[in-house]
Each structure stands twice: as C-alpha cells, then as structure tokens.
Scaffold this active site. Structure first.
Site, PDB file in Angstrom:
ATOM      1  N   TYR A  85       5.901   2.959 -10.993  1.00  0.00           N
ATOM      2  CA  TYR A  85       5.566   2.806  -9.576  1.00  0.00           C
ATOM      3  C   TYR A  85       4.903   4.091  -9.092  1.00  0.00           C
ATOM      4  O   TYR A  85       4.142   4.697  -9.813  1.00  0.00           O
ATOM      5  CB  TYR A  85       6.808   2.413  -8.764  1.00  0.00           C
ATOM      6  CG  TYR A  85       6.397   1.740  -7.475  1.00  0.00           C
ATOM      7  CD1 TYR A  85       5.650   0.560  -7.509  1.00  0.00           C
ATOM      8  CD2 TYR A  85       6.693   2.292  -6.243  1.00  0.00           C
ATOM      9  CE1 TYR A  85       5.215  -0.042  -6.340  1.00  0.00           C
ATOM     10  CE2 TYR A  85       6.275   1.687  -5.075  1.00  0.00           C
ATOM     11  CZ  TYR A  85       5.527   0.530  -5.125  1.00  0.00           C
ATOM     12  OH  TYR A  85       5.087  -0.058  -3.967  1.00  0.00           O
TER      13      TYR A  85
ATOM     14  N   ARG B 152      -4.340  -2.586   1.967  1.00  0.00           N
ATOM     15  CA  ARG B 152      -3.907  -1.217   2.262  1.00  0.00           C
ATOM     16  C   ARG B 152      -2.936  -0.773   1.166  1.00  0.00           C
ATOM     17  O   ARG B 152      -1.741  -0.702   1.376  1.00  0.00           O
ATOM     18  CB  ARG B 152      -3.231  -1.158   3.632  1.00  0.00           C
ATOM     19  CG  ARG B 152      -3.041   0.257   4.166  1.00  0.00           C
ATOM     20  CD  ARG B 152      -1.930   0.322   5.182  1.00  0.00           C
ATOM     21  NE  ARG B 152      -0.637  -0.018   4.627  1.00  0.00           N
ATOM     22  CZ  ARG B 152       0.153   0.816   3.960  1.00  0.00           C
ATOM     23  NH1 ARG B 152      -0.249   2.066   3.713  1.00  0.00           N
ATOM     24  NH2 ARG B 152       1.330   0.418   3.490  1.00  0.00           N
TER      25      ARG B 152
ATOM     26  N   LYS C 296       6.851  -3.324  -7.730  1.00  0.00           N
ATOM     27  CA  LYS C 296       8.011  -3.512  -6.855  1.00  0.00           C
ATOM     28  C   LYS C 296       9.056  -4.402  -7.510  1.00  0.00           C
ATOM     29  O   LYS C 296      10.259  -4.124  -7.460  1.00  0.00           O
ATOM     30  CB  LYS C 296       7.574  -4.130  -5.523  1.00  0.00           C
ATOM     31  CG  LYS C 296       6.914  -3.154  -4.570  1.00  0.00           C
ATOM     32  CD  LYS C 296       7.948  -2.332  -3.818  1.00  0.00           C
ATOM     33  CE  LYS C 296       7.257  -1.296  -2.943  1.00  0.00           C
ATOM     34  NZ  LYS C 296       8.099  -0.745  -1.891  1.00  0.00           N
TER      35      LYS C 296
ATOM     36  N   GLU D  86       3.926  -6.825   1.280  1.00  0.00           N
ATOM     37  CA  GLU D  86       3.675  -5.484   0.751  1.00  0.00           C
ATOM     38  C   GLU D  86       2.221  -5.078   0.936  1.00  0.00           C
ATOM     39  O   GLU D  86       1.304  -5.802   0.542  1.00  0.00           O
ATOM     40  CB  GLU D  86       4.037  -5.452  -0.739  1.00  0.00           C
ATOM     41  CG  GLU D  86       4.040  -4.071  -1.342  1.00  0.00           C
ATOM     42  CD  GLU D  86       5.171  -3.207  -0.821  1.00  0.00           C
ATOM     43  OE1 GLU D  86       4.957  -1.986  -0.705  1.00  0.00           O
ATOM     44  OE2 GLU D  86       6.254  -3.737  -0.531  1.00  0.00           O
ATOM     45  N   ASP D  87       2.006  -3.919   1.556  1.00  0.00           N
ATOM     46  CA  ASP D  87       0.689  -3.287   1.660  1.00  0.00           C
ATOM     47  C   ASP D  87      -0.373  -4.166   2.314  1.00  0.00           C
ATOM     48  O   ASP D  87      -1.524  -4.227   1.873  1.00  0.00           O
ATOM     49  CB  ASP D  87       0.219  -2.804   0.285  1.00  0.00           C
ATOM     50  CG  ASP D  87       0.940  -1.526  -0.142  1.00  0.00           C
ATOM     51  OD1 ASP D  87       1.727  -1.006   0.669  1.00  0.00           O
ATOM     52  OD2 ASP D  87       0.726  -1.051  -1.264  1.00  0.00           O
TER      53      ASP D  87
ATOM     54  N   ASP E 187       6.891  -2.153   3.907  1.00  0.00           N
ATOM     55  CA  ASP E 187       6.207  -0.985   4.471  1.00  0.00           C
ATOM     56  C   ASP E 187       6.745  -0.648   5.856  1.00  0.00           C
ATOM     57  O   ASP E 187       6.827   0.521   6.230  1.00  0.00           O
ATOM     58  CB  ASP E 187       4.702  -1.240   4.558  1.00  0.00           C
ATOM     59  CG  ASP E 187       4.107  -1.585   3.209  1.00  0.00           C
ATOM     60  OD1 ASP E 187       4.207  -0.752   2.301  1.00  0.00           O
ATOM     61  OD2 ASP E 187       3.570  -2.695   3.067  1.00  0.00           O
TER      62      ASP E 187
ATOM     63  N   ASN F 191       2.384   8.671   0.607  1.00  0.00           N
ATOM     64  CA  ASN F 191       2.133   8.442  -0.821  1.00  0.00           C
ATOM     65  C   ASN F 191       0.643   8.285  -1.062  1.00  0.00           C
ATOM     66  O   ASN F 191      -0.081   7.860  -0.166  1.00  0.00           O
ATOM     67  CB  ASN F 191       2.849   7.160  -1.281  1.00  0.00           C
ATOM     68  CG  ASN F 191       4.326   7.376  -1.497  1.00  0.00           C
ATOM     69  OD1 ASN F 191       4.744   8.381  -2.052  1.00  0.00           O
ATOM     70  ND2 ASN F 191       5.127   6.426  -1.045  1.00  0.00           N
TER      71      ASN F 191
END
Length: 562
Positions: free
Chosen positions: A101, A154, A172, A243-244, A267, A415
């Site tokens: 990850y 993103r 994940k 996610e993202d 997120d 990150n």
C-alpha cells in the site's frame, strides 16, 4: 469447528487447481491430494509447509532492488497463491505494508497499464452501463461481503489515474485481510471506468481504460446509482467502501447512499476516525482533553473537513456545545482561512468557516489569512496537514506554534511521503523533541538529543479493517457516525504512549490483529445498541468476531463429483 480444520470439497482437478489463487497450495499439496487431484508431476516432488514456502518467497522478495519491483512480485504471488501471499505479509507486516500500500501503491497506480499482468477485480466501464448486472455476475467471487470501489479520479495525492486507480481497491482489500482477518474470498475490488481527464493517459498507447474525457453531471450520477442498485441486488448484505473519489463527488455520494446502503467513505470517514483516535491518544499523553484544544487544518477538502467534523462531534460528546467546538477549529486552504463571508465555499466547508466576528481582534494578518497568521493569532495546540503539498509546515510556523504550546500535536497526514507537509525529523528538531507527531506515510524513528522517537503512522489501516470486521461480525445494516466514533475511542485505548512517554501514538503494526478485534468489538457493540442489527450479547459478538477472523493457513482438500 474452525473452518481451517474442516476439509474443503472440490469438484475439479488438475491444472485448474493450480490456476485458482484462493485454492492453490503449490508445493504444499499432500501426497494424497496430489494423487486424488491429478497433480503428480505438475509440482516438484518435495512437500513443503507454508512456512517453508514463505521463507523462500521472502528471500526472493529481498532480492529485488526497488520497491516497485517488490510490489509487482508480491502481487504475482497474490495472483498465484493468496494464502501464501497473506502468510508472507502477516510474517513481515511492517516491512511489506509500505510495499503493498502507501507509498509504493501510488507508483503502481501510475504504471498500472504498463505493468498489467493478470486480471483482478472488476472494471465497470461507462459504455457498458446497461450491463452492470451481467458484469457483477461475471465475478469469480460469489460470497462477496466487502467491496472497495474507486473511479480513479483522486488517487492519493497523484490526481486522475483512470483505471490505474484499481491499485487502490486491490491494496485496501489486501489490508482488510492482512490486518482485519477478512477472508480474501469475501472481498472484491472494483473500478468504475468513467473516462479520464489525464492527457498523458489519453495519449498513452498502452492505457487500458476507456479513452474518453470523464463524464459528469447527471450521466455520472445515474451511473453511480445504477452501480449501487446492482450491487445491492447481487450482494444485498455487502459493505461498500468508497475510495479516492474527487472532492466534488465524494461527499455527495456519501450523503446520498449512507442511509440507503451499508457503506462509508474511507477518505472522509476512515481518515477522520484514525485522526481522532490519534488525537485522543495525544491528548491523554499531554494530560488534557480534546474539547480544550484549538485546532488548525491545512487543507479544507472533503478529507480535511471530514476530520474536522469528527473532531467537532467528539468535542461535543465531551461536553461543549457544537457552536463552541466550531470556534476552536480553523480551516486553511489555498485561499487562506475559510471565513463565512467567502463566496463559492462548498456546503461542507460552509459549516466549518470561521465567523468574521471571531477574528476582529486578530493582529497583523494578510488579506488572505495564512496558516502563519492563524498560528500567531488563534494559537492552535493541534496542527493537521491534509493539503497534499510538501513543505508547507515551515520552521517558522512550527516554532511559532511551539512558542505558545509546550507539547504541540502535529499531524502532517498527506500521502505519499513525497507530499508530506513536514518530516517528523524536522518537526521534532524544531520543537526539541516535544511535539507529538503522527504522519500519513511511514517514517523511520527520529533521534533528538540522544532520545529516540517512534513515529506513528496515522494510517487508515488501523481503522477500516476493524470497522469492516465489526460490520461483518455484527451484521450491521449501516455504518453510523456513532460506530465510527467508537472506532476512534477504541483505537486510542490501544496507544502505547500511555505506557512509554517516548513511544508512538499508535500501536505497532505487529499488534494490528489485536487492535482490529478491539475496534471490531466496539463498532459491533454500538451497532447492536443502535438497533442496526439483531440483538446479541457481548459474548456472542466476541465469538462472531473470532469466527469471522480468517487465518492464512492451508485447508485439507477432498474430491467430490460435479
């Protein structure tokens, strides 16, 4: 009886078994299994244990010179033998988590199409919007209980990666299993391919996604709606983790579906939960309460505002009013401090904007009130970075903060590592070792004046696996705010800092199984109390958590007819 003790009956034999990652044992098939399943001669003669296999795999892993090659190697093992993959990761969790990850997964996403080797998960492309049901039925996973889904817009701090974002759901879910004990047979990564606005990808002859500008507006909303409905029909009890997704979509999607389906946005909510857990641990170490803190954020997107809202909720639970809590939180973005007279604030930002009346007595601030202005006037005791821009926590800002706060709490959470607002080494040197630091990516310990400080990674992997395990074990129908708050408190209870003043805010990754089970119990207990699942005693809940906790061990196989 433990599932791992029961034999598994298989209706097929020969090379097909070696090609099934959830079933393949490689050289660990017993002599009896090799005979019954027609495997003699297809694997070398020696019969090995999983630990012997893991030892060889670890030696091979160490032979690679860069992290991306190590990532690719581990993914190849996962695509060949999932049980071995998870035993290897479990045995070396601290060394391998940054490989499977963050931060390495970011580079893997950028090079996804170039390095593509084998299918994993589902790609649901907009041109196939009328066949989503069929695509879900094509999945090789039949008992899906957790889905991680992205649209790739993103990805970490890297922006639009198109279908390359698939690396995030895969990563994940690898953590759901290695940290939270969720059987890999119950997990499914999904990428929603709605095009890309990344010109490099559109012009790349190797890009494997739909070559089209991203869809938006009603088309996008209808596509998401069709996907959510189809998943609910196919797997009505599954937990969906968003996610993202880009800021403009993340919060609206969460608000639209959180009360309809069992879902959450990692997120926004997962990041918030782990940040609050870290904060609670830091406050305890500093001998104070969260509701007494003054907090400055750098970054006012959906993640930053999600953390801020979770902090406000926790402050309110500690006895102050919602209005008072919001006066203690300052949100700074590229335009400066968010104020209630600013035009074009997003709805979730408006709720956190400071009232202009609250800053009338501030001194020496610019038109766009900077983070340094906020530090000098609001005198925050907590500084949280979610900007994605490196170096913005300058020495001047950190020293100014330390001048009015003996033990500042500083979380540069962006990150990957290359985008962190300040390194722990700099922060601790600028504060003579007095800062309480947690970061979003892994960092080595820091030595200041002969004292070694372990750096806590304020990583969602300490939270979301436990949430997932708690939802599965309890059978919760939704993920409520109270369940998320319970996860934060449970995480804080696991902090080593209460025992060792120079220890990290969060536990070691080697303790992640115990942490995840502790969080799962807290989450499941709240689900029961809120009536989000069937009534059950604490004892039954604990048994369910243990019963759902998968271990990377080989099962015995028996052959059966079709």
């Amino acid at each position: 009886m433990d599932d791992n003790k029961r034999p598994l009956y298989l209706p097929f034999a020969g090379p097909a078994i070696l090609e099934a990652p959830l079933i393949n044992k490689g050289s660990a098939f017993s002599e009896e299994e090799r005979i019954f399943f027609n495997l003699e001669g297809l694997v070398p003669y020696a019969i090995e244990t999983i630990e012997e296999q893991a030892s060889r795999a670890y030696d091979q892993f160490r032979s690679f010179n860069n992290d991306l090659d190590k990532h690719i190697y581990l993914r190849n093992i996962q695509d060949t033998n999932e049980t071995l993959f998870y035993r290897l990761v479990q045995n070396n969790i601290s060394e391998m988590m940054p490989i499977i990850y963050t931060p390495t997964v970011g580079l893997a996403c950028e090079r996804f199409s170039k390095n593509y080797r084998r299918n994993r998960g589902l790609f649901i492309s907009y041109p196939n919007k009328d066949r989503i049901d069929d695509i879900l039925n094509n999945s090789t996973r039949q008992k899906v209980k957790i889905i991680v889904v992205t649209d790739g817009e993103r990805i970490l701090g890297l922006g639009d990666q198109g279908i390359g974002g698939m690396g995030i759901p895969i990563g994940k879910l690898s953590l759901y299993t290695s940290c939270g004990g969720i059987s890999p047979a119950y997990t499914l990564p999904i990428t929603l391919d709605v095009g890309t606005d990344n010109p490099q990808l559109l012009e790349d002859p190797m890009y494997m996604g739909w070559r089209h500008p991203r869809i938006g507006g009603e088309e996008y909303a209808e596509f998401i709606e069709a996907f959510m409905q189809a998943v609910h029909v196919r797997w009505p009890d599954t937990l969906i983790q968003f996610e993202d997704f880009a800021q403009k979509n993340a919060m609206p999607i969460l608000e639209r579906y959180k009360d309809r389906y069992c879902c959450f946005n990692d997120d926004i909510q997962g990041t918030a939960a782990v940040a609050v857990g870290c904060l609670l641990a830091a406050c305890k170490a500093a001998g104070t309460e969260l509701n007494q803190q003054r907090i400055a954020f750098l970054g006012a997107g959906s993640a930053g505002c999600g953390i801020a809202e979770a902090i406000v909720a926790q402050m309110v639970s500690e006895g102050i009013s919602d209005e008072q809590a919001r006066t203690q939180v300052c949100m700074v973005d590229r335009w400066g401090l968010l104020l209630d007279n600013m035009p074009n604030l997003l709805p979730f930002q408006q709720k956190l904007a400071q009232k202009c009346a609250n800053i009338q007595n501030w001194n020496n601030f610019s038109d766009n009130i900077s983070l340094l202005d906020v530090v000098n006037n609001a005198k925050p005791t907590v500084l949280i970075g979610v900007s994605g821009v490196p170096g913005l926590f300058t020495e001047e800002i950190i020293r100014a903060m330390h001048s009015h706060c003996a033990r500042p709490i500083i979380f540069p959470m962006s990150n990957p590592t290359s985008r962190v607002e300040a390194t722990p080494k700099d922060i601790l040197h600028w504060t003579s070792g007095q800062a309480l630091v947690a970061t979003g990516s892994p960092f080595e310990p820091v030595v200041v004046d002969g004292e070694t400080y372990e750096i806590a990674q304020c990583n969602n992997s300490f939270i979301f696996p436990g949430i997932g395990l708690g939802v599965l074990a309890s059978g919760a129908r939704h993920v409520s705010d109270a369940m998320l708050m319970a996860s934060s408190r449970a995480l804080a209870e696991c902090s080593p800092l209460a025992i060792d003043g120079t220890g990290p805010l969060l536990p070691k990754l080697e303790d992640i199984h115990a942490v995840s089970k502790h969080i799962a119990f807290a989450v499941g207990k709240v689900a029961v109390e809120q009536g989000l699942t069937l009534p059950m005693s604490d004892e039954i809940l604990q048994q369910s958590i243990e019963g759902n906790f998968w271990k990377p061990e080989y099962r015995r196989y028996k052959r059966t007819s079709f």
